[in-house]
Design a protein around this motif. Structure first.
Motif, PDB file in Angstrom:
ATOM      1  N   LEU A 133       0.884  -1.293   0.134  1.00 29.31           N
ATOM      2  CA  LEU A 133      -0.263   0.009   0.208  1.00 29.31           C
ATOM      3  C   LEU A 133       0.828   0.709   0.111  1.00 29.31           C
ATOM      4  O   LEU A 133       0.060   2.519  -0.654  1.00 29.31           O
ATOM      5  N   ASN A 134       2.049   1.146   0.991  1.00 31.14           N
ATOM      6  CA  ASN A 134       2.717   2.367   0.609  1.00 31.14           C
ATOM      7  C   ASN A 134       3.609   2.663  -0.645  1.00 31.14           C
ATOM      8  O   ASN A 134       4.143   3.603  -1.068  1.00 31.14           O
ATOM      9  N   HIS A 135       4.070   1.414  -1.410  1.00 37.51           N
ATOM     10  CA  HIS A 135       4.534   2.121  -2.638  1.00 37.51           C
ATOM     11  C   HIS A 135       3.360   1.778  -3.298  1.00 37.51           C
ATOM     12  O   HIS A 135       3.681   2.835  -4.354  1.00 37.51           O
ATOM     13  N   LEU A 136       1.937   1.837  -3.248  1.00 39.50           N
ATOM     14  CA  LEU A 136       0.779   2.225  -4.217  1.00 39.50           C
ATOM     15  C   LEU A 136       0.705   2.909  -3.615  1.00 39.50           C
ATOM     16  O   LEU A 136       0.881   4.406  -5.024  1.00 39.50           O
ATOM     17  N   GLU A 137       0.319   3.761  -2.845  1.00 41.20           N
ATOM     18  CA  GLU A 137       0.203   5.797  -2.074  1.00 41.20           C
ATOM     19  C   GLU A 137       0.901   5.994  -3.289  1.00 41.20           C
ATOM     20  O   GLU A 137       0.860   7.702  -3.623  1.00 41.20           O
ATOM     21  N   THR A 138       2.951   5.651  -3.375  1.00 41.56           N
ATOM     22  CA  THR A 138       4.087   7.338  -3.746  1.00 41.56           C
ATOM     23  C   THR A 138       3.446   6.878  -5.146  1.00 41.56           C
ATOM     24  O   THR A 138       4.888   7.680  -5.742  1.00 41.56           O
ATOM     25  N   GLY A 139       3.018   5.631  -5.924  1.00 44.20           N
ATOM     26  CA  GLY A 139       3.500   5.652  -7.397  1.00 44.20           C
ATOM     27  C   GLY A 139       4.361   4.757  -7.401  1.00 44.20           C
ATOM     28  O   GLY A 139       4.529   4.678  -9.112  1.00 44.20           O
ATOM     29  N   SER A 140       5.224   4.098  -7.119  1.00 46.36           N
ATOM     30  CA  SER A 140       6.557   3.365  -7.373  1.00 46.36           C
ATOM     31  C   SER A 140       5.474   1.818  -7.742  1.00 46.36           C
ATOM     32  O   SER A 140       6.615   0.890  -8.583  1.00 46.36           O
ATOM     33  N   LEU A 141       4.616   1.498  -7.542  1.00 44.86           N
ATOM     34  CA  LEU A 141       4.488   0.765  -7.463  1.00 44.86           C
ATOM     35  C   LEU A 141       2.784   0.369  -8.725  1.00 44.86           C
ATOM     36  O   LEU A 141       1.795   1.339  -7.434  1.00 44.86           O
ATOM     37  N   LYS A 142       2.403   0.530  -9.150  1.00 43.57           N
ATOM     38  CA  LYS A 142       1.038   0.406 -10.259  1.00 43.57           C
ATOM     39  C   LYS A 142       0.394  -1.172 -10.579  1.00 43.57           C
ATOM     40  O   LYS A 142       1.074  -1.734 -10.604  1.00 43.57           O
ATOM     41  N   LEU A 143      -1.002  -1.009 -10.182  1.00 41.17           N
ATOM     42  CA  LEU A 143      -1.553  -1.810 -10.496  1.00 41.17           C
ATOM     43  C   LEU A 143      -2.741  -2.273 -11.356  1.00 41.17           C
ATOM     44  O   LEU A 143      -4.080  -3.358 -11.666  1.00 41.17           O
ATOM     45  N   GLY A 144      -2.724  -1.150 -11.920  1.00 40.12           N
ATOM     46  CA  GLY A 144      -3.769  -0.750 -13.827  1.00 40.12           C
ATOM     47  C   GLY A 144      -3.268  -2.640 -14.534  1.00 40.12           C
ATOM     48  O   GLY A 144      -4.443  -2.585 -15.308  1.00 40.12           O
ATOM     49  N   ASP A 145      -2.651  -3.240 -14.547  1.00 41.75           N
ATOM     50  CA  ASP A 145      -2.301  -4.192 -15.221  1.00 41.75           C
ATOM     51  C   ASP A 145      -2.866  -5.561 -14.565  1.00 41.75           C
ATOM     52  O   ASP A 145      -2.429  -6.553 -15.045  1.00 41.75           O
ATOM     53  N   ILE A 146      -2.739  -5.779 -13.792  1.00 39.87           N
ATOM     54  CA  ILE A 146      -2.853  -6.875 -12.328  1.00 39.87           C
ATOM     55  C   ILE A 146      -3.894  -7.596 -13.062  1.00 39.87           C
ATOM     56  O   ILE A 146      -5.087  -7.374 -13.392  1.00 39.87           O
ATOM     57  N   GLU A 147      -3.659  -8.785 -13.957  1.00 43.76           N
ATOM     58  CA  GLU A 147      -5.027  -9.804 -13.616  1.00 43.76           C
ATOM     59  C   GLU A 147      -5.434 -11.237 -13.088  1.00 43.76           C
ATOM     60  O   GLU A 147      -5.971 -11.287 -13.423  1.00 43.76           O
ATOM     61  N   VAL A 148      -4.082 -11.676 -11.917  1.00 39.72           N
ATOM     62  CA  VAL A 148      -4.099 -11.741 -10.637  1.00 39.72           C
ATOM     63  C   VAL A 148      -4.135 -11.959  -9.613  1.00 39.72           C
ATOM     64  O   VAL A 148      -2.605 -11.268  -9.719  1.00 39.72           O
ATOM     65  N   LEU A 149      -5.018 -11.877  -8.912  1.00 41.56           N
ATOM     66  CA  LEU A 149      -4.635 -10.981  -6.968  1.00 41.56           C
ATOM     67  C   LEU A 149      -4.876 -12.055  -6.465  1.00 41.56           C
ATOM     68  O   LEU A 149      -5.621 -13.371  -6.497  1.00 41.56           O
ATOM     69  N   VAL A 150      -3.511 -12.544  -5.520  1.00 39.16           N
ATOM     70  CA  VAL A 150      -3.707 -13.904  -5.076  1.00 39.16           C
ATOM     71  C   VAL A 150      -3.546 -13.790  -3.181  1.00 39.16           C
ATOM     72  O   VAL A 150      -2.847 -12.704  -3.116  1.00 39.16           O
ATOM     73  N   LEU A 151      -4.324 -13.980  -2.393  1.00 40.37           N
ATOM     74  CA  LEU A 151      -4.465 -13.698  -0.973  1.00 40.37           C
ATOM     75  C   LEU A 151      -3.773 -14.591  -0.156  1.00 40.37           C
ATOM     76  O   LEU A 151      -4.977 -15.695  -0.335  1.00 40.37           O
ATOM     77  N   ASP A 152      -3.216 -15.549   0.082  1.00 35.25           N
ATOM     78  CA  ASP A 152      -2.563 -15.988   0.497  1.00 35.25           C
ATOM     79  C   ASP A 152      -2.426 -16.098   2.540  1.00 35.25           C
ATOM     80  O   ASP A 152      -2.060 -14.727   2.739  1.00 35.25           O
ATOM     81  N   GLU A 153      -2.735 -16.968   3.347  1.00 37.56           N
ATOM     82  CA  GLU A 153      -3.203 -16.982   4.079  1.00 37.56           C
ATOM     83  C   GLU A 153      -3.896 -15.732   4.736  1.00 37.56           C
ATOM     84  O   GLU A 153      -3.609 -15.031   5.672  1.00 37.56           O
ATOM     85  N   ALA A 154      -5.165 -15.607   4.077  1.00 39.66           N
ATOM     86  CA  ALA A 154      -5.818 -14.646   4.479  1.00 39.66           C
ATOM     87  C   ALA A 154      -6.725 -14.256   5.554  1.00 39.66           C
ATOM     88  O   ALA A 154      -6.791 -12.919   6.137  1.00 39.66           O
ATOM     89  N   ASP A 155      -6.749 -15.487   6.418  1.00 44.50           N
ATOM     90  CA  ASP A 155      -7.481 -15.343   7.690  1.00 44.50           C
ATOM     91  C   ASP A 155      -6.381 -14.869   8.330  1.00 44.50           C
ATOM     92  O   ASP A 155      -6.462 -13.966   9.363  1.00 44.50           O
ATOM     93  N   ARG A 156      -5.021 -14.807   8.296  1.00 48.21           N
ATOM     94  CA  ARG A 156      -4.117 -14.202   9.347  1.00 48.21           C
ATOM     95  C   ARG A 156      -3.868 -13.258   9.657  1.00 48.21           C
ATOM     96  O   ARG A 156      -3.057 -11.834   9.875  1.00 48.21           O
ATOM     97  N   MET A 157      -4.253 -12.419   7.830  1.00 52.65           N
ATOM     98  CA  MET A 157      -3.870 -11.039   7.743  1.00 52.65           C
ATOM     99  C   MET A 157      -5.299 -10.410   8.481  1.00 52.65           C
ATOM    100  O   MET A 157      -4.977  -9.907   8.989  1.00 52.65           O
ATOM    101  N   LEU A 158      -6.560 -10.849   8.367  1.00 48.31           N
ATOM    102  CA  LEU A 158      -6.932 -10.327   9.155  1.00 48.31           C
ATOM    103  C   LEU A 158      -6.740 -10.634  11.102  1.00 48.31           C
ATOM    104  O   LEU A 158      -7.607  -9.491  11.447  1.00 48.31           O
ATOM    105  N   ASP A 159      -6.265 -11.035  10.853  1.00 48.43           N
ATOM    106  CA  ASP A 159      -6.471 -11.805  12.083  1.00 48.43           C
ATOM    107  C   ASP A 159      -4.940 -10.135  12.803  1.00 48.43           C
ATOM    108  O   ASP A 159      -5.559  -9.744  13.536  1.00 48.43           O
ATOM    109  N   MET A 160      -4.118 -10.249  12.140  1.00 50.52           N
ATOM    110  CA  MET A 160      -3.907  -9.128  12.250  1.00 50.52           C
ATOM    111  C   MET A 160      -3.954  -7.895  11.392  1.00 50.52           C
ATOM    112  O   MET A 160      -3.403  -7.033  11.839  1.00 50.52           O
ATOM    113  N   GLY A 161      -5.395  -7.572  11.200  1.00 52.69           N
ATOM    114  CA  GLY A 161      -5.675  -5.699  11.661  1.00 52.69           C
ATOM    115  C   GLY A 161      -5.419  -5.758   9.619  1.00 52.69           C
ATOM    116  O   GLY A 161      -5.644  -4.769   9.780  1.00 52.69           O
ATOM    117  N   LEU A 162      -5.186  -6.165   8.826  1.00 57.11           N
ATOM    118  CA  LEU A 162      -4.856  -5.867   7.698  1.00 57.11           C
ATOM    119  C   LEU A 162      -6.201  -5.642   6.232  1.00 57.11           C
ATOM    120  O   LEU A 162      -5.677  -5.759   5.875  1.00 57.11           O
TER     121      LEU A 162
END
Length: 446
Positions: A133-162
């Motif tokens: 998210l930091n790189h996205l907000e500063t413009g160093s990462l662009k996601l306009g061409d993303i074809e596949v988004l993978v959320l791995d260990e998604a339950d842990r990400m929620l446990d960590m407040g993400l």
């Protein structure tokens, strides 16, 4: 066989080189629909081979449809930098005979160096939500061409407040993307909300249920009188159980530090890991465990999230975890991919109710075990049951009272002698009886 899925020949060559022969159940279930471009929500326990279940289809997609002028085409989000680094290594192993490049974007590493790596335009970006998210907000990462988004260990990400960061990142990706969501547990309501927000008509693949997790893992409890008794039991178990690597879990960093001192005093090669440890110390702990210079890691849940150590075959819960899902995460570190393992929970009177609730959550009954050399007095809560003789005596007295009421009660035409308060039988609170109500003079029973 992996060849049956029609994977690109360069991927099959990598699989052959890595001695991957038979796909695991999660790979059998997830690879075909992922190759078709379906959104997936997959529940599969840690160590089941789910990384390959999403890496192989996304690499196949990149090889089948080359787009040299596009930006990042795949984004893989994970909860911790350790898991992100391990996933990067897996991507590089499977892509070793291709020209596909992957970049790592995580906290705790140089921001400028990561931005420079992103300018080289890797096709696969692997990272943690906060830094992505930091790189996205500063413009160093662009996601306009993303074809596949993978959320791995998604339950842990929620446990960590993400969850908020994950949703912001998903919103920045094209709506027509493919999304693959993997978790070790079905999770609570929050995971369902995130899944409904990021997935489109997903195929649900439940590779394990709460009540059949870790079938290769024996789960035991040992009762203890107090914390000091737990410490003696822990020392005994580490001295007498056969294991290669062990993880001991506590709920607080103070307890983790205390245990580290206790075990080192008894010549156990242990290392402690909790939230106050730096990233370098975390790396050192994992490296020492893998190299064999230590064989016991004492950790809190926060510090242990994301540590993927393949050789653990003994897990000891010095403190019971506070939820069933956290218990599943802990014990899932042993008994991976067909290997046997042992999980032991040390239970004193303050742990019993929590342990019982986890048994109900998992629909399991843990094996009760005793260590004869250190057997204590606490064996679980006592069950208070009235004896048959006592119960019969109570019934007999009740019968006499009823008969007396019939003979001399207000409805019999004979005056009934009222007992004074001091003559009334005492009724103990909580013994199953209620005190008789005072009757107004002249009222009849019945």
């Amino acid at each position: 066989m992996f060849a049956d899925y029609g994977l690109h020949e360069r991927l099959l060559k990598a699989l052959s080189t890595l001695s991957f022969k038979e796909p695991t159940p999660v790979q059998v279930a997830a690879i075909p629909p992922a190759l078709e471009g379906r959104d997936l929500r997959v529940t599969a326990k840690t160590g089941s081979g789910k990384t390959a279940a999403f890496v192989l289809p996304l690499l196949h997609r990149l090889l089948q449809d080359s787009k040299p002028q596009a930006g990042a085409r795949v984004l893989i989000l994970l909860p911790t930098r350790e898991l992100a680094l391990q996933t990067l290594k897996e991507v590089e192993r499977f892509a070793q005979f291709t020209f596909i490049k992957a970049g790592l974007v995580t906290g705790g590493e140089g921001y400028k160096e990561q931005a420079a790596a992103l300018r080289k335009n890797p096709e696969v970006v692997i990272g943690t939500p906060g830094r992505v998210l930091n790189h996205l907000e500063t413009g160093s990462l662009k996601l306009g061409d993303i074809e596949v988004l993978v959320l791995d260990e998604a339950d842990r990400m929620l446990d960590m407040g993400l969850s908020e960061d994950v949703l912001k990142i998903a919103k920045a990706c094209p709506q027509e993307r493919q999304t693959l969501l993997f978790s070790a547990t079905a999770g609570e309501r929050g995971l369902g909300q995130v899944a409904s927000a990021v997935l489109r008509d997903p195929q649900l693949l439940l590779l394990n249920r709460r009540d059949d997790l870790n079938e290769n893992l024996k789960q035991q409890i040992i009762t203890a009188d107090d914390v000091q008794h737990k410490e003696r039991l822990l020392q005994w178990l580490l001295a007498h159980e056969a294991f290669e690597q062990a993880m001991v879990f506590t709920n607080t960093r103070i307890q983790a530090d205390r245990l580290a001192g206790v075990l080192r005093a008894s010549a156990v090669k242990a290392y402690v890991l909790h939230g106050e440890k730096t990233q370098d110390e975390r790396k050192l702990a994992v490296e020492r465990l893998r190299q064999g210079s230590i064989n016991v890691l004492i950790a809190t849940d926060v510090a242990a999230r994301g540590l993927d150590i393949g050789g653990v075959d003994l897990v000891i819960n010095f403190d019971m975890p506070r939820s069933g899902d956290e218990y599943v995460h802990r014990i899932g570190r042993a008994g991976r991919v067909g290997q046997n393992g042992l999980a032991i929970s040390l239970i004193c009177h303050t742990d019993w109710n929590l342990m019982s609730s986890i048994e109900r959550y998992l629909k399991q009954s843990f094996e009760r075990r005793q260590v004869k050399e250190l057997q204590g007095s606490y064996q679980g809560p006592k069950k208070l049951k009235a004896s048959g003789k006592a119960a019969g005596s109570k019934k007999k007295k009740q019968g006499k009272k009823s008969a007396a009421a019939g003979k001399g009660g207000a409805g019999s035409g004979k005056p009934s002698a009222r007992k004074s308060d001091k003559d009334r039988p005492a009724v103990a609170i909580g013994d199953g009886f209620t005190a008789p109500k005072r009757k107004k003079p002249g009222t009849a029973e019945g």
